[in-house]
Write an enzyme that holds these catalytic residues in place. Structure first.
Site, short mmCIF file in Angstrom:
data_model
loop_
_atom_site.label_atom_id
_atom_site.label_comp_id
_atom_site.label_asym_id
_atom_site.label_seq_id
_atom_site.Cartn_x
_atom_site.Cartn_y
_atom_site.Cartn_z
N SER A 51 3.93 -0.38 0.01
CA SER A 51 3.87 -0.47 -1.45
C SER A 51 5.27 -0.41 -2.03
O SER A 51 6.16 0.25 -1.48
CB SER A 51 3.04 0.70 -1.99
OG SER A 51 3.20 0.83 -3.38
N TYR A 56 2.51 9.61 -2.14
CA TYR A 56 2.01 8.33 -1.61
C TYR A 56 3.18 7.43 -1.16
O TYR A 56 3.19 6.91 -0.03
CB TYR A 56 1.20 7.65 -2.71
CG TYR A 56 0.71 6.25 -2.41
CD1 TYR A 56 -0.44 6.05 -1.67
CD2 TYR A 56 1.37 5.13 -2.92
CE1 TYR A 56 -0.92 4.77 -1.43
CE2 TYR A 56 0.90 3.85 -2.69
CZ TYR A 56 -0.24 3.68 -1.94
OH TYR A 56 -0.71 2.40 -1.71
N LYS A 71 4.11 6.20 2.71
CA LYS A 71 4.30 4.79 3.07
C LYS A 71 5.68 4.58 3.69
O LYS A 71 5.83 3.86 4.68
CB LYS A 71 4.13 3.91 1.82
CG LYS A 71 2.72 3.85 1.26
CD LYS A 71 1.76 3.13 2.20
CE LYS A 71 0.39 2.90 1.58
NZ LYS A 71 -0.56 2.34 2.56
#
Lengths: 329, 329
Positions: free
Chosen positions: A128, A152, A156
């Site tokens: 992302s 998050y 990633k």
């Protein structure tokens, strides 16, 4: 060709499974497919009639990754994740799935590779652009160093590093795709701060009102669900010898302001549809979105042939064609 | 003040423990110290007479991290690691200690913080400039994106990301130090490709011959063990509010060619000592070292007050004073 899709029940996973089932990958038919998610994904029919297994699995549970990799899929799409908002709210769960689950998957491939050194699957990891955090230049160049502003994004980024290392060692042949904000998302509104970017298109086109919580000058980076599926398929068939040691790519998108989104909606669907957008300022959402980049300069991905839409009209037309059967309310 | 040093049996860990025991930290005395390593470190005597626990622990074993953090140390120095060469040879062990062990330590802090939200220890993580891989600009600026060329560098980079995230969340107050090559390392020669950088100084000063496997034009980035201890203590007392979201720092060093090392040795110790260096080219070592950066431009760390030596003469004089009791053979 054997394909495993993890996160096959999600919005992109479903579309990816359908596209691969029908079109194959890089000119080759898909002989066998495993679709896995936390609830069993809906089956798809392979063009060649081969088997499709739909599995309900918890990637965070012991043994899940080993069981999924045991059949030695040629291509693994890893789209499973706890999303940004939930990973921020539930620290332990986010790390358990997004870091440990992904790690378990890579380690299961490592173990298969150890017993069969010829086994080195293509591994397409859905990363992302949330690996980046402020402050940002505009546009963000490929050389910009990721410093995530969320757990998050951190998870990633950690898996991107692992994918680079395992690729360097010849355990897997990885590529990490830093996806733009996907728009127009089908389905019901969700709680994500970015939800309105889809909502102001989707709701008016289906006869409903939509809140616009931010000024029209807010600018963001978009690609359609159809482009996202294209990115995945392109990554799976790419000559990875071109990537060098950094196998994570900032993907192309369209930099578009909310005002430009609305102008496009008026061109495509008319003023009566646009009138369903109601300006209801929400300072909390405006503040969050204000911290996001307006544009990237994804030169590497463009040179490698990744393509997104170049007008928001096209993004709206894709939504109408793929989700509304061509019908506007 | 309670201090925990993990990796306290290593070369820098021993010197750090001795310095803290004698001088305290940031003007405060050390009241209690725990020294942990895979074999029990030698004890040190605190200036104030408080307790020092020396523990043999395996950071990769279940429960180790929790037990170490249970006493809520105010400052944790995490120097424990499987070194670069071994982490490259033994993939599983490197990830188990350098990634999982470090993660377990951070998670143990997270759990203490969950029951006592006021607990947020200073966490000084010994990272490495091995987070960077080729190609390099010369000098490497602070803004350069890490792309490790080893599993060791990957593991360090992943923990840097975790330290950033847990710091952002207020679980710990972290700082990751990307150390230069430490020179002159005391003790016996080791198998590291970088070993000769210390060997060509250490061996001649103690009356022994040393192999020079590379051309004199090879240039590298050095700091003394004394500087390394200074970095650790400075990091532990720093106002981390100055760091922003990126808590990993490229540390200062001295960019010096092998020829300049040898010239410095001649100035400090004379031609007879330098004559003990024997040119024995080793293409394998030359090739590895050729892929390493010659210099960094560590502007952030310099602005934060981190300091290394500014001449190789000084680095040699520190070795003679600290390791040889001022005596040259």
């Amino acid at each position: 060709m054997r394909i495993l899709i993890l996160g096959a029940g999600g919005m992109i996973g479903r579309k990816l499974a359908a596209a691969l089932a029908q079109d194959g990958l890089g000119g080759q038919p898909v002989d066998e497919m495993v679709l896995a998610d936390i609830v069993a994904p809906a089956p798809v029919a392979l063009a060649g009639g081969g088997p499709v297994n739909c599995l309900a699995v918890d990637l965070g549970a012991d043994g899940t990754a080993e069981a999924l990799v045991a059949a030695k899929p040629d291509v693994i799409f890893h789209l499973a994740a706890i999303v940004s908002f939930e990973a921020e709210q539930n620290l332990e769960k986010g790390y358990r799935i997004n870091l440990d689950g992904s790690r378990a998957l890579c380690d299961a491939i490592r173990d298969q590779h150890a017993t069969d050194p010829a086994y080195c699957p293509r591994f397409v990891f859905a990363s992302s652009l949330a690996v980046f955090g402020p402050p940002f230049p505009d546009p963000v160049p490929d050389s910009w160093t990721p410093t995530p502003a969320t757990s998050y994004g951190t998870q990633k980024l950690m898996i991107e590093a692992l994918v680079n290392d395992f690729s360097r060692r010849g355990i897997l042949d990885g590529i990490s795709l830093r996806l733009p904000t996907i728009c127009v998302r089908p389905g019901a509104p969700n709680a994500a701060a970015s939800g309105f970017f889809s909502g102001i298109i989707r709701e008016p086109l289906t006869g409903q009102e939509a809140d616009l919580p931010v000024p029209r000058t807010v600018r963001h980076w978009f690609a359609s669900p159809r482009a996202a599926v294209g990115f995945m398929c392109h990554a799976a068939a790419l000559d990875t010898g071109q990537l060098g040691p950094q196998r994570a790519l900032n993907l192309p998108g369209l930099s578009c302001s909310v005002g430009e989104q609305i102008d496009a909606l008026e061109r495509v669907a008319g003023a009566a549809v646009v009138a369903r957008i109601k300006e209801r300022p929400n300072p909390d959402i405006a503040r969050i979105v204000d911290g996001w980049p307006a544009a990237y300069a994804p030169e590497r991905a463009l040179a490698l042939g990744f393509r997104a839409e170049i007008s928001f009209d096209e993004i709206i037309e894709i939504f109408i064609a793929d989700e509304l059967d061509g019908q506007i309310a």
